[in-house]
Design a protein around this motif. Structure first.
Motif, PDB file in Angstrom:
ATOM      1  N   LEU A 204       0.818  -1.211   0.000  1.00 37.89           N
ATOM      2  CA  LEU A 204       0.000   0.000   0.000  1.00 37.89           C
ATOM      3  C   LEU A 204       0.856   1.267   0.000  1.00 37.89           C
ATOM      4  CD1 LEU A 204      -2.757  -1.189   2.474  1.00 37.89           C
ATOM      5  CD2 LEU A 204      -3.036  -0.734   0.036  1.00 37.89           C
ATOM      6  N   THR A 205       2.056   1.186   0.557  1.00 38.33           N
ATOM      7  CA  THR A 205       2.988   2.319   0.459  1.00 38.33           C
ATOM      8  C   THR A 205       3.301   2.613  -1.000  1.00 38.33           C
ATOM      9  OG1 THR A 205       3.994   1.983   2.637  1.00 38.33           O
ATOM     10  CG2 THR A 205       5.365   3.047   0.965  1.00 38.33           C
ATOM     11  N   MET A 206       3.538   1.580  -1.786  1.00 34.83           N
ATOM     12  CA  MET A 206       3.841   1.770  -3.202  1.00 34.83           C
ATOM     13  C   MET A 206       2.613   2.223  -3.989  1.00 34.83           C
ATOM     14  SD  MET A 206       6.638  -1.210  -4.067  1.00 34.83           S
ATOM     15  CE  MET A 206       5.646  -2.599  -3.532  1.00 34.83           C
ATOM     16  N   LEU A 207       1.417   1.934  -3.483  1.00 33.22           N
ATOM     17  CA  LEU A 207       0.193   2.363  -4.169  1.00 33.22           C
ATOM     18  C   LEU A 207      -0.141   3.837  -3.912  1.00 33.22           C
ATOM     19  CD1 LEU A 207      -2.265  -0.649  -3.756  1.00 33.22           C
ATOM     20  CD2 LEU A 207      -1.485   0.366  -5.903  1.00 33.22           C
ATOM     21  N   ALA A 208       0.525   4.474  -2.940  1.00 29.20           N
ATOM     22  CA  ALA A 208       0.176   5.856  -2.595  1.00 29.20           C
ATOM     23  C   ALA A 208       0.302   6.775  -3.798  1.00 29.20           C
ATOM     24  CB  ALA A 208       1.057   6.346  -1.442  1.00 29.20           C
ATOM     25  N   ARG A 209       1.388   6.669  -4.530  1.00 29.13           N
ATOM     26  CA  ARG A 209       1.591   7.555  -5.678  1.00 29.13           C
ATOM     27  C   ARG A 209       0.583   7.291  -6.796  1.00 29.13           C
ATOM     28  NH1 ARG A 209       4.570   6.866 -10.324  1.00 29.13           N
ATOM     29  NH2 ARG A 209       5.260   8.768 -11.384  1.00 29.13           N
ATOM     30  N   PRO A 210       0.364   6.031  -7.225  1.00 32.43           N
ATOM     31  CA  PRO A 210      -0.663   5.822  -8.259  1.00 32.43           C
ATOM     32  C   PRO A 210      -2.045   6.315  -7.857  1.00 32.43           C
ATOM     33  CG  PRO A 210       0.694   3.856  -8.031  1.00 32.43           C
ATOM     34  CD  PRO A 210       1.092   4.788  -6.930  1.00 32.43           C
ATOM     35  N   ILE A 211      -2.386   6.207  -6.578  1.00 26.52           N
ATOM     36  CA  ILE A 211      -3.692   6.695  -6.123  1.00 26.52           C
ATOM     37  C   ILE A 211      -3.790   8.204  -6.302  1.00 26.52           C
ATOM     38  CG2 ILE A 211      -5.103   7.072  -4.062  1.00 26.52           C
ATOM     39  CD1 ILE A 211      -4.243   4.264  -3.134  1.00 26.52           C
ATOM     40  N   VAL A 212      -2.758   8.927  -5.891  1.00 24.65           N
ATOM     41  CA  VAL A 212      -2.785  10.388  -6.039  1.00 24.65           C
ATOM     42  C   VAL A 212      -2.809  10.787  -7.506  1.00 24.65           C
ATOM     43  CG1 VAL A 212      -1.493  12.519  -5.638  1.00 24.65           C
ATOM     44  CG2 VAL A 212      -1.679  10.814  -3.818  1.00 24.65           C
ATOM     45  N   LEU A 213      -2.004  10.130  -8.338  1.00 28.24           N
ATOM     46  CA  LEU A 213      -1.982  10.469  -9.760  1.00 28.24           C
ATOM     47  C   LEU A 213      -3.314  10.157 -10.427  1.00 28.24           C
ATOM     48  CD1 LEU A 213       1.572   9.258 -10.869  1.00 28.24           C
ATOM     49  CD2 LEU A 213       0.832  11.566 -10.293  1.00 28.24           C
ATOM     50  N   GLY A 214      -3.990   9.110  -9.931  1.00 23.49           N
ATOM     51  CA  GLY A 214      -5.274   8.762 -10.511  1.00 23.49           C
ATOM     52  C   GLY A 214      -6.402   9.687 -10.094  1.00 23.49           C
ATOM     53  N   LEU A 215      -6.421  10.078  -8.823  1.00 25.43           N
ATOM     54  CA  LEU A 215      -7.509  10.905  -8.303  1.00 25.43           C
ATOM     55  C   LEU A 215      -7.250  12.399  -8.461  1.00 25.43           C
ATOM     56  CD1 LEU A 215      -8.339   9.063  -4.945  1.00 25.43           C
ATOM     57  CD2 LEU A 215      -9.567   8.909  -7.116  1.00 25.43           C
ATOM     58  N   GLY A 216      -5.976  12.792  -8.494  1.00 23.52           N
ATOM     59  CA  GLY A 216      -5.626  14.207  -8.467  1.00 23.52           C
ATOM     60  C   GLY A 216      -6.307  15.063  -9.518  1.00 23.52           C
ATOM     61  N   PRO A 217      -6.272  14.682 -10.808  1.00 19.75           N
ATOM     62  CA  PRO A 217      -6.875  15.548 -11.824  1.00 19.75           C
ATOM     63  C   PRO A 217      -8.357  15.823 -11.594  1.00 19.75           C
ATOM     64  CG  PRO A 217      -5.426  13.932 -12.848  1.00 19.75           C
ATOM     65  CD  PRO A 217      -5.543  13.543 -11.401  1.00 19.75           C
ATOM     66  N   SER A 218      -9.102  14.844 -11.092  1.00 20.42           N
ATOM     67  CA  SER A 218     -10.537  15.041 -10.881  1.00 20.42           C
ATOM     68  C   SER A 218     -10.848  15.834  -9.613  1.00 20.42           C
ATOM     69  CB  SER A 218     -11.253  13.689 -10.819  1.00 20.42           C
ATOM     70  OG  SER A 218     -10.781  12.917  -9.730  1.00 20.42           O
ATOM     71  N   LEU A 219      -9.893  15.904  -8.679  1.00 13.63           N
ATOM     72  CA  LEU A 219     -10.126  16.609  -7.427  1.00 13.63           C
ATOM     73  C   LEU A 219      -9.540  18.014  -7.414  1.00 13.63           C
ATOM     74  CD1 LEU A 219      -9.428  13.745  -4.842  1.00 13.63           C
ATOM     75  CD2 LEU A 219     -11.646  14.662  -5.546  1.00 13.63           C
ATOM     76  N   THR A 220      -8.752  18.368  -8.429  1.00 15.31           N
ATOM     77  CA  THR A 220      -8.133  19.693  -8.469  1.00 15.31           C
ATOM     78  C   THR A 220      -9.195  20.783  -8.452  1.00 15.31           C
ATOM     79  OG1 THR A 220      -6.246  18.846  -9.709  1.00 15.31           O
ATOM     80  CG2 THR A 220      -6.622  21.214  -9.794  1.00 15.31           C
ATOM     81  N   GLY A 221      -8.954  21.807  -7.664  1.00 11.58           N
ATOM     82  CA  GLY A 221      -9.868  22.935  -7.621  1.00 11.58           C
ATOM     83  C   GLY A 221     -10.845  22.917  -6.476  1.00 11.58           C
ATOM     84  N   ALA A 222     -10.792  21.882  -5.636  1.00 17.40           N
ATOM     85  CA  ALA A 222     -11.727  21.800  -4.507  1.00 17.40           C
ATOM     86  C   ALA A 222     -11.170  22.439  -3.250  1.00 17.40           C
ATOM     87  CB  ALA A 222     -12.092  20.342  -4.241  1.00 17.40           C
ATOM     88  N   GLY A 223     -10.113  23.221  -3.382  1.00 18.94           N
ATOM     89  CA  GLY A 223      -9.541  23.903  -2.226  1.00 18.94           C
ATOM     90  C   GLY A 223      -8.906  22.932  -1.251  1.00 18.94           C
ATOM     91  N   PRO A 224      -8.983  23.232   0.042  1.00 15.66           N
ATOM     92  CA  PRO A 224      -8.363  22.367   1.050  1.00 15.66           C
ATOM     93  C   PRO A 224      -8.915  20.943   1.048  1.00 15.66           C
ATOM     94  CG  PRO A 224      -8.912  24.498   1.984  1.00 15.66           C
ATOM     95  CD  PRO A 224      -9.543  24.464   0.629  1.00 15.66           C
ATOM     96  N   ILE A 225     -10.157  20.770   0.550  1.00 13.46           N
ATOM     97  CA  ILE A 225     -10.725  19.427   0.487  1.00 13.46           C
ATOM     98  C   ILE A 225      -9.902  18.540  -0.436  1.00 13.46           C
ATOM     99  CG2 ILE A 225     -12.779  18.093  -0.143  1.00 13.46           C
ATOM    100  CD1 ILE A 225     -13.057  19.759   2.389  1.00 13.46           C
ATOM    101  N   THR A 226      -9.332  19.115  -1.491  1.00 14.33           N
ATOM    102  CA  THR A 226      -8.479  18.338  -2.395  1.00 14.33           C
ATOM    103  C   THR A 226      -7.337  17.695  -1.628  1.00 14.33           C
ATOM    104  OG1 THR A 226      -8.997  19.741  -4.292  1.00 14.33           O
ATOM    105  CG2 THR A 226      -6.979  18.452  -4.420  1.00 14.33           C
ATOM    106  N   ALA A 227      -6.645  18.481  -0.822  1.00 11.25           N
ATOM    107  CA  ALA A 227      -5.519  17.949  -0.055  1.00 11.25           C
ATOM    108  C   ALA A 227      -5.978  16.857   0.896  1.00 11.25           C
ATOM    109  CB  ALA A 227      -4.838  19.073   0.717  1.00 11.25           C
ATOM    110  N   LEU A 228      -7.084  17.098   1.595  1.00 10.19           N
ATOM    111  CA  LEU A 228      -7.559  16.130   2.576  1.00 10.19           C
ATOM    112  C   LEU A 228      -7.927  14.807   1.913  1.00 10.19           C
ATOM    113  CD1 LEU A 228      -8.185  15.766   5.578  1.00 10.19           C
ATOM    114  CD2 LEU A 228     -10.510  16.560   5.099  1.00 10.19           C
TER     115      LEU A 228
END
Length: 490
Positions: free
Chosen positions: A80-104
């Motif tokens: 799961l440590t190795m999955l952290a980066r693919p998860i962020v790369l997969g979800l990041g584009p769709s969550l961009t722009g949601a302010g602090p909620i994006t980071a959380l």
């Protein structure tokens, strides 16, 4: 389990928890920004996951043979440590722009589970060592101390060495792989728990984590210690190049025409310098290098000028050299390091112009916004010198107002340039603050800005007075820049 092996397991698992906590900020920054909220999300999610892991790890150790739990915890934690980066790369584009909620959301989805699993290791290890109830306190205290040692090692090693020396993907591959290898050793030594289905599940998670970590393409040309950086070509201008740092277009250069200024705010910089700075060659200090647009423009349009640039990230300068045609020398020198520290080494009255264009995400780093830093800027300017600073703000412009009020406590005259559509647009954007001790030729500056390729205008006198009177004066003791930009708590 002997004491040495038990200590090693605790140190390793605790260290990786902090590797994840530090690294996830770097992972989330291209989508959430390198802001206080992103750091807060990383700390808060990690602490919550540590608490849950410690609680449920202790419960599991009371119900099952603790020695048989350690291997699965490390293997699943490593995968799961190795999955952290693919998860962020997969979800990041769709969550961009949601302010602090994006980071959380990005932090929680990527590191909460591996941190919880790895935090379960210490109470399980403690259970294996409690052979003598008379020594319970010393055993628990000892492993708590070793866990803290591991956490400190993970923190300093990641922040000081690993992120600077390697891409985040390599850091996570090495730490995740190390956990899996250690977990495999413990599985061979102590066997699986009663549920035999865990074997295929562990193998699947390990292979999936490693495969996606290696296979998912990063949006970066380079993962530096500070940024996810890339250079894009301009389809409308064959020789144009755009430097993108994290989620922001930081700079633009024309490889064939260093006198070209593409972005509107850089055109306003140029208009202010041409209008207000002394004639002839100038001596300029640039706080923030990025694409090194303004130093090259100054050399092209004001022959005989010399520029010194403070750039915090050497990798950005190297990218500018290899991909953006940067050439340094006597007329353009670079000092790598934090501008707040570097400026203390600059001589009093050394520059005609200071250009402020340093950003972490959408925000100027807070310590470069305060009255104390403005005082240093004032010190290094010659009589008649000009300070121009790029500020991004939106909505009520609370941060812009605060920076105007702050500079007005140091400089005698302050003006603000913004988009022609006004300073009340909720979308906001770039603004250029002009500060000087000599009177600012408002009419000439207004005409120069209006004639720019992307026309701007000066803020109305009444609104400017309001900002100076009511804006928060930022100091080293109190500079809530991120909150002024995202006033979601008010």
């Amino acid at each position: 389990m002997n004491r040495i092996l038990a200590t090693a397991v605790v140190i390793l698992s605790s260290a990786v928890v902090l590797v994840l906590e530090v690294a996830v900020v770097r992972l989330a920054a291209p989508y959430a920004g390198d802001t206080l909220e992103t750091y807060t999300a990383a700390i808060g999610v990690a602490l919550g996951a540590i608490a849950l892991g410690a609680k449920y790890g202790g419960d599991a150790a009371d119900r099952r043979p603790p020695l048989k739990l350690l291997g699965p915890l490390l293997v699943f934690g490593g995968g799961l440590t190795m999955l952290a980066r693919p998860i962020v790369l997969g979800l990041g584009p769709s969550l961009t722009g949601a302010g602090p909620i994006t980071a959380l959301l990005l932090v929680a989805s990527s590191i909460a589970l591996p941190v919880a699993l790895l935090s379960a290791v210490t109470p399980v290890v403690v259970k294996t060592q409690l052979a003598d109830l008379d020594r319970t306190g010393s055993i628990v205290g000892r492993f708590s101390a070793w866990g803290t040692v591991g956490a400190l090692a993970g923190t300093f090693l990641t922040g000081y060495v690993l992120i600077a020396a390697f891409p985040v993907s390599v850091v996570l591959l090495a730490t995740g792989g190390g956990l899996i290898a250690f977990g495999g050793f413990l599985l061979l030594r102590h066997g699986l728990p009663g549920d035999r289905r865990q074997g295929p599940a562990m193998l699947a998670v390990a292979l999936l984590g490693a495969g996606l970590l290696v296979g998912v393409r990063s949006p970066c040309d380079a993962e530096t210690a500070y940024y996810c950086a890339r250079v894009e070509s301009d389809p409308d201008r064959p020789s144009g190049r755009v430097l993108v740092l994290d989620d922001l277009r930081h700079g633009y250069v024309d490889l064939d025409d260093p006198g070209h200024l593409e972005f509107g705010y850089t055109q306003w910089f140029g208009a202010a310098i041409e209008t207000l700075a002394p004639e002839g060659g100038l001596s300029a200090l640039h706080v923030g290098g990025g694409a090194y647009t303004l130093p090259r423009w100054l050399a092209e349009t004001r022959p005989g000028s010399d520029s010194e640039v403070f750039e915090v990230d050497p990798a950005v300068t190297e990218m500018a050299r290899t991909e953006l045609g940067l050439r340094t020398g006597p007329e353009l020198s670079v000092r790598h390091g934090d501008a707040r520290i570097a400026i203390t080494g600059s001589g009093t009255g050394a520059y005609d112009v200071v250009v402020g264009d340093a950003f972490g995400g959408l925000s100027v780093p807070w310590h470069l916004t305060t009255r104390e830093f403005a005082t240093e800027i004032h010190r290094v300017l010659r009589p008649g010198g000009v300070y121009v600073a790029n500020i991004i703000d939106r909505g009520p412009r609370d941060f812009l107002a605060a920076e105007v009020a702050t500079l007005a406590t140091v400089f005698d005259h302050v003006r603000v340039i913004g988009h022609r559509d006004g300073f009340g647009s909720p979308a906001g954007g770039n603004h250029v603050i002009v500060a000087a001790d000599d009177p600012i030729e408002t009419g000439a500056l207004e005409r120069a800005v209006a004639d720019a390729e992307e026309p701007g205008r000066l803020v109305e006198a009444g609104l400017l007075r309001h900002w100076i009177r009511d804006g928060m004066v930022l100091t080293d003791d109190h500079a809530p820049v991120d909150q002024l930009l995202t006033p979601y708590l008010t």
